[in-house]
Design an enzyme around this catalytic site. Sequence first.
Site, short mmCIF file in Angstrom:
data_model
loop_
_atom_site.label_atom_id
_atom_site.label_comp_id
_atom_site.label_asym_id
_atom_site.label_seq_id
_atom_site.Cartn_x
_atom_site.Cartn_y
_atom_site.Cartn_z
N CYS A 112 0.83 -1.21 0.00
CA CYS A 112 0.00 0.00 0.00
C CYS A 112 0.86 1.26 0.00
CB CYS A 112 -0.91 0.02 1.22
SG CYS A 112 -1.73 1.62 1.42
N VAL A 113 0.59 2.15 -0.93
CA VAL A 113 1.42 3.34 -1.08
C VAL A 113 1.34 4.27 0.14
CG1 VAL A 113 -0.32 4.60 -2.44
CG2 VAL A 113 2.06 5.27 -2.59
#
Lengths: 135, 130
Positions: B78-79
Amino acid sequence: MSVTKKLMYINRRAPYGTIYAWESLEVVLIGAAFEQDVSMAFIDDGIYQLLKGQDTNDIGMKNFSPTYSALGDFEVTQIFVEKESLEARGLALDDLMHLTYEDEDEDYAEKDSIKVVSSSELADIMEQQDVLYNF
Amino acid sequence: MKFGIQINEGPYTHEASDTAYHFIKAALDNGHEIFRIFFYHDGVHNGTRLTAPPQDDRNIVNRWTELAEKHDLDLVVCVAAAQRRGIADADEAKRNGKDTDNIAPGFRISGLGQLIEAGIQSDRLLVFGD
């Protein structure tokens, strides 16, 4: 993506002791773009996420509780709070933020998003879901 | 069956990522499909190539890379969670003005939509963590 599923986000933890509550809320906000049938459940210490009057000044963390008030605008309108979790902590519905949404099917009448349900009712609601995102 | 996997805890401190690994291996060995593995919260630490565990212990990060290569798995970090915790690929490092990247081979950085999609597209979404 034409599939519509019933998605429930389950929040079990207090808001600031760990990051799970905040990062869960980020998932809910992003998930709104997928136009699914979405609901949220707050159980155990998770109900503290919805507490009124949160003030994080003294712990130097961001108070993200105002974001819950925007959930209605993201079409997250079904918020279930477990009755037993409230009672075990000496809390009542009045201690929680008043979260509402505008019902577009009823001339945008303002309605309450939060529903207090018993543990067994919540179990039935969970049973009806296709996907449970658990935080 | 098609599984989506969410891993919420980092390597070594917590067994969640080991359990997920063993589950995924067993599922693949039994002919099931893994739609995607999504690393969230501290789970993003599974994707750093800079870990150097003792020789006599399992190498959790390398194990993910090898499994992904063998089975063509989609490992997504997840960024937003990665930015907070210092996991970056070359693009992210550049965007945030960092002097290096540290993403392990076989992993990619993407948004939370990938988690929602994994829930929608899979027959079951399994969450590993507390």
